[in-house]
Enzyme design. Structure first.
Site, short mmCIF file in Angstrom:
data_model
loop_
_atom_site.label_atom_id
_atom_site.label_comp_id
_atom_site.label_asym_id
_atom_site.label_seq_id
_atom_site.Cartn_x
_atom_site.Cartn_y
_atom_site.Cartn_z
N SER A 52 -0.05 62.02 22.53
CA SER A 52 0.70 61.86 21.29
C SER A 52 0.07 60.78 20.43
CB SER A 52 2.14 61.46 21.65
OG SER A 52 2.85 61.11 20.49
N THR A 64 7.52 64.85 12.41
CA THR A 64 8.02 64.05 13.51
C THR A 64 9.02 63.19 12.78
OG1 THR A 64 5.98 64.17 14.76
CG2 THR A 64 7.24 62.15 15.06
N THR A 83 10.02 64.14 18.06
CA THR A 83 9.29 65.19 17.37
C THR A 83 9.48 66.59 17.96
OG1 THR A 83 7.07 65.81 16.59
CG2 THR A 83 7.20 64.91 18.81
N LEU A 84 9.29 67.58 17.08
CA LEU A 84 9.12 68.97 17.51
C LEU A 84 7.66 69.35 17.30
CD1 LEU A 84 12.21 70.59 15.73
CD2 LEU A 84 11.87 70.49 18.20
N1 GLY Z 1 3.37 65.72 17.68
C1 GLY Z 1 2.88 64.56 17.08
C2 GLY Z 1 2.55 63.51 18.07
O1 GLY Z 1 3.16 63.43 19.12
O2 GLY Z 1 1.68 62.74 17.81
#
Ligand code: GLY
EC number: 2.3.2.2
Length: 569
Positions: free
Chosen positions: A453, A382, A400-401
């Site tokens: 997330s 991220t 983030t991906l």
């Molecule tokens: N993909 C990491 C988060 O959103 O926590």
């Protein structure tokens, strides 16, 4: 008439040439020659993010009259080019910001489950999770939110969107020199890129990548131009949408035209609380970050942390127990607030947090099997951007991906990577995801739902004035890294650079172990083992980016764990 048309055309071409001459890339920013600044004090404004070229672009934008929001948008687009492992237009993110007049903005552009997604989509006929299906390839992708988010952010900016996206277009079109870390990481991911793509990608070449090689991304440049020329519709509709849907059809993915057209970013109400007289502002659900931070800081506030000292047995043990309890709540109570009632008020109330620490024993480790969620009457890539401008606008963006390079699937003909954010849902209650996090009903998959997330873009105010902008990548370790950074600054009087670079530790309830970085003090570890704690050594935890106001100046600190870099003026 004819001559005035000619004059206008001449003027137009002259201004275009001028605009071209004034491109940030090649003028203020040299994509083939740049250096990393880890920590520096600036007088007016600063940007800290994962790549020096993107930090420099953010500063150039502010020097050209943009504010922190303009810089945030330009840095985001630039990271999608120069830091493809996490910078993105095919993922999602959160903006936590404070305008100079005190207005708070929590903008949610998290990915959503496609309309065709279903609760058991990652389970086999026996009801077991099929490994990797939610992590790699087309089916792991949620509906991207980043482009909608950046356009929603633009209402707070000053410069035209075209100017903010142009540096990214230039970098994608003309190329830039990659770092050693990027070369290593592209080489490491080569087989995945080959396996999970249906068309050739800019990330794979016959020979291995090495530091200084030029990465050119012509298809990504075309996509960015469509966004420049048609706005968000240049991504969610028309040619780009067609390329996304065709890619999905080639690889069994679910995202379709309606998912794309319907995607909208949303403003949320930030999580705000006090910690030792400072105001902390962080991101609400669908992130667990702000709530976890409020819970952890709330659980330790009545203890004299300063007296206990930095990374001593006493302070570390207390923080581990706070982390354990907060993460137990995450697994039960937190999910997309549009689908699940998250008991925000209760979780961060003083009474609840005191109750939560009732069974805390300063002499021995609790056992996670004995810690349930509180009773209420609810590859880690991220990237984070911290920005402060000359007017005191504070911008914290985490985007983030999910995994490094997301699903590893590049949209054929459009040149950008799709996320694998679907793995942030709980595919099956009690079965850990990529980060070892477990979840239940609150975070079950449903069409149109946002996956939970951990991203924690956070602001700290001192006497109601800008003090700290902080955030980090790191999956479920994000909230604990932000927690420790804030404690280091407030309780242990540390500089931004010290707080960023201290060894981090992490407990997330399950598994019942404390993850530590190699530099974590051995004496503290041994003493805690004697009290019943289990430790697991791991590599770097996060890449924290901090801006801290100190005596009227701006301390900017980029994490030593990566190529992260500060810039400012
Ligand atoms: N993909 C990491 C988060 O959103 O926590």
């Amino acid at each position: 008439m004819k001559s005035s048309v000619c004059f206008l055309l001449l003027l137009f071409s002259f201004t275009s040439v001028l605009a071209q001459q004034k491109s940030i890339i090649g003028n203020e920013v040299n994509p083939f020659f740049y250096s990393i600044t880890k920590s520096k004090v600036y007088s007016k404004a600063a940007v800290v993010c994962a790549h020096p070229l993107a930090s420099e672009i953010g500063v150039a934008i502010m020097k050209r009259g943009g504010n922190a929001f303009d810089a945030g948008i330009a840095v985001n687009f630039a990271l999608a080019v120069v830091y493809p492992g996490a910078g993105n237009i095919g993922g999602g993110g959160f903006l936590m910001a404070r305008q100079s007049d005190g207005r708070l903005i929590a903008l949610d552009y998290r990915e959503k489950a496609p309309a065709k997604a279903s609760r058991n989509m990652y389970l086999d006929s026996a009801g077991n999770v099929i490994p990797d299906l939610s992590i790699n390839g087309h089916l792991s992708a949620g509906v991207p939110g980043t482009v909608a988010g950046l356009f929603a952010m633009h209402q707070y900016a000053k410069l035209p969107m075209k100017e903010l996206i142009q540096p990214a277009i230039d970098l994608a079109q003309r190329g830039f020199a990659i770092t050693e870390a990027e070369a290593g990481s592209l080489n490491h991911t080569k087989q995945d890129f080959i396996q999970f793509n249906t068309r050739p990608t800019a990330f794979v070449k016959d020979s291995l990548w090495k530091a200084g090689d030029t990465l050119v991304q012509p298809e990504l440049a075309q996509t960015l131009m469509r966004i420049r020329d048609s706005g968000a519709a240049g991504f969610y509709e028309g040619e780009t949408a067609r390329l996304i849907v065709e890619e999905m059809q080639r690889g069994n993915g679910l995202v379709d035209y309606t998912d794309l057209k319907n995607y909208q970013a949303m403003e949320r109400k930030s999580i705000q609380f006090n910690y030792r007289g400072y105001t902390i502002v962080s991101f609400p659900p669908p992130s667990s970050g702000g709530l976890l931070l409020a819970e952890m800081l709330g659980m330790i506030e009545s203890f004299p942390m300063h007296e206990y000292g930095f990374e001593t047995v006493r302070s570390t043990q207390l923080m581990i127990e706070a982390e354990r309890r907060a993460y137990a709540d995450r697994a039960t109570y937190m999910g997309d607030p549009d689908f699940w009632k998250v008991p925000v008020k209760t979780l961060i109330s003083k009474a609840y947090l005191q109750q939560r620490m009732k069974d805390y024993d300063s002499l021995r480790a609790s056992k996670s099997e004995n810690i349930a969620a509180g009773v209420i009457h609810e590859s880690e890539e991220t990237t984070h951007i911290s920005i402060m401008d000359k007017d005191g606008n504070m911008v914290a963006i985490t985007t983030t991906l999910n995994n490094s390079y997301g699903s590893k699937t590049v949209v054929g003909g459009a040149g950008f990577l799709l996320n694998d954010e679907m793995d942030d849902f709980s595919s099956k209650p009690g079965v850990p995801n990529m980060y070892g996090a477990v979840g239940g009903e609150a975070n079950a998959i449903a069409p149109g739902k946002r996956m939970l997330s951990s991203m924690t873009p956070t602001l700290v105010l001192k006497n109601n004035q800008p003090y700290v902008v902080v955030g980090t990548p790191g999956g479920t370790t994000i909230p604990t890294s932000v927690f420790q950074t804030i404690v280091d600054i407030i309780d242990f009087d540390m500089s931004a650079a010290q707080a960023v670079n201290n060894p981090k530790f992490h407990h997330q309830w399950l598994p019942d172990e404390v993850m530590i970085e190699p530099a974590f003090p051995v004496d503290t570890q041994k003493a805690l083992e004697g009290m019943g704690y289990t430790f697991a050594k791991r590599g770097a935890i996060g890449r924290t980016e901090v801006i801290k106001v100190n005596k009227g100046c701006i301390e900017a600190a980029a994490d030593v764990r990566g190529n992260d870099s500060a810039a400012g003026y």
